[in-house]
Write a protein that holds these residues in place. Structure first.
Motif, mmCIF file in Angstrom:
data_model
loop_
_atom_site.group_PDB
_atom_site.id
_atom_site.type_symbol
_atom_site.label_atom_id
_atom_site.label_comp_id
_atom_site.label_asym_id
_atom_site.label_seq_id
_atom_site.Cartn_x
_atom_site.Cartn_y
_atom_site.Cartn_z
ATOM 1 N N ALA A 1 8.186 7.459 -0.597
ATOM 2 C CA ALA A 1 7.910 8.810 -0.111
ATOM 3 C C ALA A 1 6.408 9.086 -0.199
ATOM 4 C CB ALA A 1 8.681 9.818 -0.934
ATOM 5 N N PRO A 2 5.761 9.378 0.938
ATOM 6 C CA PRO A 2 4.326 9.686 0.867
ATOM 7 C C PRO A 2 4.117 11.052 0.222
ATOM 8 C CG PRO A 2 5.142 9.983 3.107
ATOM 9 C CD PRO A 2 6.294 9.499 2.288
ATOM 10 N N ARG A 3 2.909 11.370 -0.176
ATOM 11 C CA ARG A 3 2.623 12.697 -0.726
ATOM 12 C C ARG A 3 2.489 13.684 0.413
ATOM 13 N NH1 ARG A 3 -1.990 12.909 -3.313
ATOM 14 N NH2 ARG A 3 -1.331 14.872 -4.205
ATOM 15 N N LEU A 4 1.985 13.200 1.553
ATOM 16 C CA LEU A 4 1.922 14.026 2.767
ATOM 17 C C LEU A 4 2.322 13.154 3.944
ATOM 18 C CD1 LEU A 4 0.988 16.486 4.526
ATOM 19 C CD2 LEU A 4 -1.278 15.440 4.549
ATOM 20 N N LEU A 5 3.254 13.657 4.733
ATOM 21 C CA LEU A 5 3.610 12.959 5.973
ATOM 22 C C LEU A 5 3.107 13.790 7.150
ATOM 23 C CD1 LEU A 5 5.111 10.786 7.633
ATOM 24 C CD2 LEU A 5 7.152 12.226 7.485
ATOM 25 N N VAL A 6 2.264 13.181 7.972
ATOM 26 C CA VAL A 6 1.823 13.808 9.216
ATOM 27 C C VAL A 6 2.688 13.192 10.311
ATOM 28 C CG1 VAL A 6 -0.107 14.168 10.792
ATOM 29 C CG2 VAL A 6 -0.523 14.065 8.314
#
Ligand code: ATP
Length: 243
Positions: A155-160
């Protein structure tokens, strides 16, 4: 709180063509932001600038309070900022496994490839079954899944995420939004570019509206749908940009 992502007065474009003008935008840790606007207003360009794929001509891009302007995209990935690009974005003439290997080599480094592959195939069993198939022979939904597996393995910290629903059947779109909601509940922040306004608003806390490469409005998603639709379809609603 330090934003996980901050664009400060970013202008960007393609050679002599200017697509973004003085854009300010931030995403807090765990927050979900919908980036909306009509076709061609600069949403994809902003997503690219936010993940290092294009370098701003002016302004700066910050991740966790660190200036990342001009830094290579893989460094954004290693800082926990993942980019799921528009379209299917797979290498059609490589197999499913080769696509994943290539991507993990960049985002995880050579030593991280094996573990990431195992994780991807256990998280997306359908891809495990399609492992030796050429990506170009997968269905649209499967190609989108392959594209997402490359960024969602850890799981990324932020997904764009850029128009994840583009060209997909409604049932697949619902599955994708189900995955995004799960990611959110696990703490991943989201910056979602989307044409399906209601899906994006249902998932996100805040909406940022772009028009002609500038932010024309931002606010909470609660009760914003009519306003957003009006602003996208009636460009006459002119409020002061927020920055
Ligand atoms: P859509 O919703 O249709 O995908 P968008 O809001 O994502 O559109 P962008 O793709 O960011 O808009 O494009 C913004 C502007 O930049 C458009 O005028 C587009 O034609 C232009 N543009 C996009 N990519 C390039 C490129 N590689 N070279 C030159 N111009 C480009």
């Amino acid at each position: 709180m330090t934003p996980i992502l901050e664009l400060r007065n970013v202008s960007a474009g393609y050679g002599p063509f200017h697509a973004l003008f003085d854009v300010c935008l931030s995403v807090q840790p765990g927050e979900a932001v919908a980036l909306l606007g009509a076709n061609g207003v600069g949403k994809t360009t902003l997503a690219r600038a936010a993940t290092g794929l294009i370098v701003p001509t002016e302004g700066s891009v910050w991740v966790d309070g660190v200036d990342m302007t001009g830094v290579a995209p893989f460094r954004f990935a290693r800082a926990g900022v993942a980019h799921a690009p528009e379209g299917r974005s797979v290498f059609a003439t490589l197999t499913v496994e080769e696509n994943l290997r290539l991507s993990f080599r960049q985002s995880k480094g050579r030593r991280g490839v094996g573990a990431a592959l195992d994780q991807a195939f256990s998280q997306f069993p359908l891809l495990a079954r399609r492992r030796p198939m050429l990506a170009g022979n997968l269905s649209g939904g499967e190609q989108r899944m392959l594209s997402m597996a490359r960024v969602l393995v850890e799981a990324p910290r932020l997904l764009v995420a850029d128009e994840l629903s583009l060209g997909l059947a409604p049932i697949i779109v619902d599955e994708i939004y189900h995955d995004l909601a799960r990611l959110r509940s696990e703490g991943t922040a989201l910056l979602i570019v989307e044409q399906r306004i209601s899906h994006a608003l249902a998932l996100c806390d805040r909406v940022v509206l772009l028009e002609h490469g500038t932010v024309i409005w931002e606010g909470p998603t609660d009760g914003a749908e009519a306003r957003v639709v009006a602003k996208i379809f009636d460009h006459s609603a002119g409020e002061e940009p927020p920055c």
